[in-house]
Scaffold this motif. Structure first.
Motif, PDB file in Angstrom:
ATOM      1  N   SER A 115     -39.016  42.386  -7.044  1.00 53.67           N
ATOM      2  CA  SER A 115     -39.444  41.447  -6.010  1.00 53.67           C
ATOM      3  C   SER A 115     -40.411  42.129  -5.045  1.00 53.67           C
ATOM      4  O   SER A 115     -41.268  41.471  -4.460  1.00 53.67           O
ATOM      5  N   ALA A 116     -40.300  43.451  -4.925  1.00 55.69           N
ATOM      6  CA  ALA A 116     -41.282  44.164  -4.094  1.00 55.69           C
ATOM      7  C   ALA A 116     -42.621  44.212  -4.827  1.00 55.69           C
ATOM      8  O   ALA A 116     -43.684  44.030  -4.234  1.00 55.69           O
ATOM      9  N   GLN A 117     -42.542  44.380  -6.150  1.00 53.96           N
ATOM     10  CA  GLN A 117     -43.749  44.496  -6.982  1.00 53.96           C
ATOM     11  C   GLN A 117     -44.483  43.152  -7.107  1.00 53.96           C
ATOM     12  O   GLN A 117     -45.697  43.115  -7.196  1.00 53.96           O
ATOM     13  N   HIS A 118     -43.726  42.050  -7.141  1.00 54.52           N
ATOM     14  CA  HIS A 118     -44.343  40.723  -7.307  1.00 54.52           C
ATOM     15  C   HIS A 118     -44.055  39.871  -6.065  1.00 54.52           C
ATOM     16  O   HIS A 118     -43.494  38.775  -6.167  1.00 54.52           O
ATOM     17  N   ARG A 119     -44.427  40.363  -4.914  1.00 51.37           N
ATOM     18  CA  ARG A 119     -44.134  39.706  -3.645  1.00 51.37           C
ATOM     19  C   ARG A 119     -44.565  38.241  -3.586  1.00 51.37           C
ATOM     20  O   ARG A 119     -43.921  37.415  -2.960  1.00 51.37           O
ATOM     21  N   HIS A 120     -45.682  37.934  -4.250  1.00 45.31           N
ATOM     22  CA  HIS A 120     -46.217  36.576  -4.207  1.00 45.31           C
ATOM     23  C   HIS A 120     -45.417  35.628  -5.105  1.00 45.31           C
ATOM     24  O   HIS A 120     -45.658  34.432  -5.085  1.00 45.31           O
ATOM     25  N   ASN A 121     -44.506  36.156  -5.911  1.00 45.15           N
ATOM     26  CA  ASN A 121     -43.778  35.282  -6.836  1.00 45.15           C
ATOM     27  C   ASN A 121     -42.337  35.775  -7.012  1.00 45.15           C
ATOM     28  O   ASN A 121     -41.920  36.153  -8.097  1.00 45.15           O
ATOM     29  N   VAL A 122     -41.586  35.760  -5.916  1.00 49.13           N
ATOM     30  CA  VAL A 122     -40.165  36.148  -6.009  1.00 49.13           C
ATOM     31  C   VAL A 122     -39.396  34.868  -6.331  1.00 49.13           C
ATOM     32  O   VAL A 122     -38.995  34.133  -5.428  1.00 49.13           O
ATOM     33  N   ASN A 123     -39.238  34.589  -7.613  1.00 48.55           N
ATOM     34  CA  ASN A 123     -38.647  33.302  -8.014  1.00 48.55           C
ATOM     35  C   ASN A 123     -37.158  33.449  -8.345  1.00 48.55           C
ATOM     36  O   ASN A 123     -36.646  34.558  -8.503  1.00 48.55           O
ATOM     37  N   VAL A 124     -36.507  32.309  -8.478  1.00 49.07           N
ATOM     38  CA  VAL A 124     -35.057  32.315  -8.739  1.00 49.07           C
ATOM     39  C   VAL A 124     -34.765  32.946 -10.113  1.00 49.07           C
ATOM     40  O   VAL A 124     -33.731  33.574 -10.309  1.00 49.07           O
ATOM     41  N   GLY A 125     -35.705  32.783 -11.040  1.00 50.29           N
ATOM     42  CA  GLY A 125     -35.537  33.371 -12.373  1.00 50.29           C
ATOM     43  C   GLY A 125     -35.424  34.888 -12.308  1.00 50.29           C
ATOM     44  O   GLY A 125     -34.613  35.493 -13.000  1.00 50.29           O
ATOM     45  N   LEU A 126     -36.241  35.477 -11.442  1.00 52.60           N
ATOM     46  CA  LEU A 126     -36.208  36.934 -11.278  1.00 52.60           C
ATOM     47  C   LEU A 126     -34.831  37.365 -10.747  1.00 52.60           C
ATOM     48  O   LEU A 126     -34.268  38.367 -11.147  1.00 52.60           O
ATOM     49  N   PHE A 127     -34.321  36.531  -9.845  1.00 55.12           N
ATOM     50  CA  PHE A 127     -33.014  36.792  -9.243  1.00 55.12           C
ATOM     51  C   PHE A 127     -31.893  36.650 -10.293  1.00 55.12           C
ATOM     52  O   PHE A 127     -30.969  37.459 -10.354  1.00 55.12           O
ATOM     53  N   ALA A 128     -32.033  35.609 -11.117  1.00 54.00           N
ATOM     54  CA  ALA A 128     -30.958  35.293 -12.079  1.00 54.00           C
ATOM     55  C   ALA A 128     -31.128  36.006 -13.423  1.00 54.00           C
ATOM     56  O   ALA A 128     -30.311  35.832 -14.327  1.00 54.00           O
ATOM     57  N   TYR A 129     -32.164  36.801 -13.559  1.00 51.64           N
ATOM     58  CA  TYR A 129     -32.477  37.520 -14.806  1.00 51.64           C
ATOM     59  C   TYR A 129     -31.235  38.201 -15.424  1.00 51.64           C
ATOM     60  O   TYR A 129     -30.965  38.039 -16.620  1.00 51.64           O
ATOM     61  N   PRO A 130     -30.431  38.931 -14.630  1.00 47.87           N
ATOM     62  CA  PRO A 130     -29.269  39.605 -15.255  1.00 47.87           C
ATOM     63  C   PRO A 130     -28.233  38.640 -15.800  1.00 47.87           C
ATOM     64  O   PRO A 130     -27.475  39.001 -16.704  1.00 47.87           O
ATOM     65  N   ILE A 131     -28.230  37.409 -15.290  1.00 50.46           N
ATOM     66  CA  ILE A 131     -27.263  36.421 -15.817  1.00 50.46           C
ATOM     67  C   ILE A 131     -27.720  35.953 -17.195  1.00 50.46           C
ATOM     68  O   ILE A 131     -26.924  35.803 -18.122  1.00 50.46           O
ATOM     69  N   LEU A 132     -29.036  35.745 -17.330  1.00 51.50           N
ATOM     70  CA  LEU A 132     -29.565  35.376 -18.653  1.00 51.50           C
ATOM     71  C   LEU A 132     -29.322  36.521 -19.634  1.00 51.50           C
ATOM     72  O   LEU A 132     -28.958  36.301 -20.792  1.00 51.50           O
ATOM     73  N   MET A 133     -29.475  37.731 -19.149  1.00 50.44           N
ATOM     74  CA  MET A 133     -29.237  38.885 -20.032  1.00 50.44           C
ATOM     75  C   MET A 133     -27.762  38.928 -20.460  1.00 50.44           C
ATOM     76  O   MET A 133     -27.454  39.224 -21.625  1.00 50.44           O
TER      77      MET A 133
END
Ligand code: AQP
Length: 351
Positions: A115-133
């Protein structure tokens, strides 16, 4: 037939695969194929946590499949599939999301970094990524998951979710163990050797792609950053640039680091770079040639992926059905033609 331990692993089609993907993932996968039941996926759902160009994503997905094969994945032995072809991944992911605390996801180091690297696009998917994994892994009832250091935290969450579900709803999921590959060399950027080599690095000179031409390899190795000093001696801490080149030479030739030091005793970085260039060209040649051959036959690749998705779905559906049943979802009865479904109550007419 004897049951082999189940392994699941994947790579995102977020760019062209690098020599890092070969050493860190593909070559280990190849050696696991006979002794394990392997599910290897092209993780396109994960890739869209970062914005992807649709045409490029489609092309990269097919290229990734071709590279899996060119590196030695055998589609007869292993199940090779595209994640979005198996809808059960997102279905299970929702169930698991409802069992995950916000705090558990926000603690994830990779989320903080990305989220630091993609500041312009901190989306819920990025947050929930470990759940999909977690869904990816639990869906196949995997015994083992190959993980690098950056994925350990995610696997821990997967284990917690499996245990939580089993506790609330009865034993449903196998709790997976990490598989630490014996050969796990991490390849660093050719331009910033303290950073991992990444396929989405905007600086092409930092990355050795598995499909690079001899000219590209020559250019990239010539420009690779080395450290001050002259002696070819492995020292990851103080000479990360040189050490990374030595690891690459080890991968391309199979020689040990001690033998490499011996080979270049009295010589300098230039000699190492020259030998490395030739070794890499020869090492990558068969992969590139096989990749190019497969690329010309997209019909074959597509049908292979369709077959892989079918095999993956067969297993995924079994798990999801069990999960839905355990959670109390009403099973859908088969629809029978001619059965009265219209509501006679006229109050519904306005809806
Ligand atoms: N440089 C590397 N050295 C060793 N192993 C590596 N892997 C990736 N890069 C290296 C291994 O590849 C698998 C996962 O790849 P991925 O593409 O799904 O995720 P990633 O690690 O995020 O790869 P990139 O190239 O850094 O992708 P982008 O640029 O899209 O973020 C893992 O087994 C990993 O260890």
């Amino acid at each position: 037939m004897e049951q082999r331990p189940v392994i699941l692993s994947g790579i995102q089609p977020s760019g062209r695969l690098t020599i890092g993907h070969y050493t860190g993932a593909l070559r280990n996968w190849v050696s696991l194929q006979q002794s394990h039941e392997c599910y290897f996926m092209i993780a396109d759902l994960h890739a869209i946590t970062v914005r992807q160009d649709p045409a490029e994503l489609r092309q990269r997905t097919l290229e990734t499949a071709a590279l899996f094969l060119a590196c030695g994945i055998d589609p007869q032995q292993s199940v090779l599939f595209v994640q979005s072809h198996v809808p059960e991944h997102t279905q299970l992911s929702w169930v698991l999301a409802c069992l995950t605390g916000m705090g558990e996801c926000s603690r994830m180091t990779q989320f903080k970094e990305k989220s630091a690297q993609h500041r312009h696009n901190v989306n819920v998917g990025l947050f929930a990524y470990p759940i999909l994994m977690a869904a990816d892994i639990l869906l196949y009832q995997a015994d083992l998951v190959p993980v690098g250091a950056d994925q350990k935290q995610h696997l821990e969450l997967t284990r917690n979710l499996a245990e939580r579900f089993n506790h609330y709803y009865g034993t449903t999921f196998r709790v997976p163990e990490p598989y630490i590959p014996p050969l796990g060399a991490k390849i660093m950027s050719l331009q910033e050797p303290r950073k991992k080599m990444s396929k989405s690095d905007p600086n092409e000179n930092a990355v050795l792609f598995l499909t690079d031409s001899p000219e590209a390899i020559r250019r990239k190795i010539r420009r690779a950053v080395t450290d001050s000093g002259r002696e070819v001696r492995y020292d990851e801490q103080n000479r990360p640039g040189l050490s990374n080149l030595m690891v690459l030479y080890h991968i391309a030739t199979g020689k040990s680091i001690a033998d490499i030091e011996q080979e270049f005793a009295g010589a300098g970085y230039a000699e190492l770079k020259a030998a490395l260039t030739e070794a890499l060209i020869e090492f990558l040649r068969p992969i590139r040639e096989e990749f190019e051959r497969l690329q010309r036959d997209s019909g074959y690749l597509l049908s292979l992926l369709a077959h892989g998705a079918e095999r993956a779905r067969a297993r995924a559906q079994q798990t999801l059905r069990l999960v839905y049943d355990r959670m109390g979802f009403l099973p859908q009865a088969p629809y029978v033609e001619g059965v009265r479904i219209a509501m006679e109550d006229s109050s519904h007419a306005d809806l």
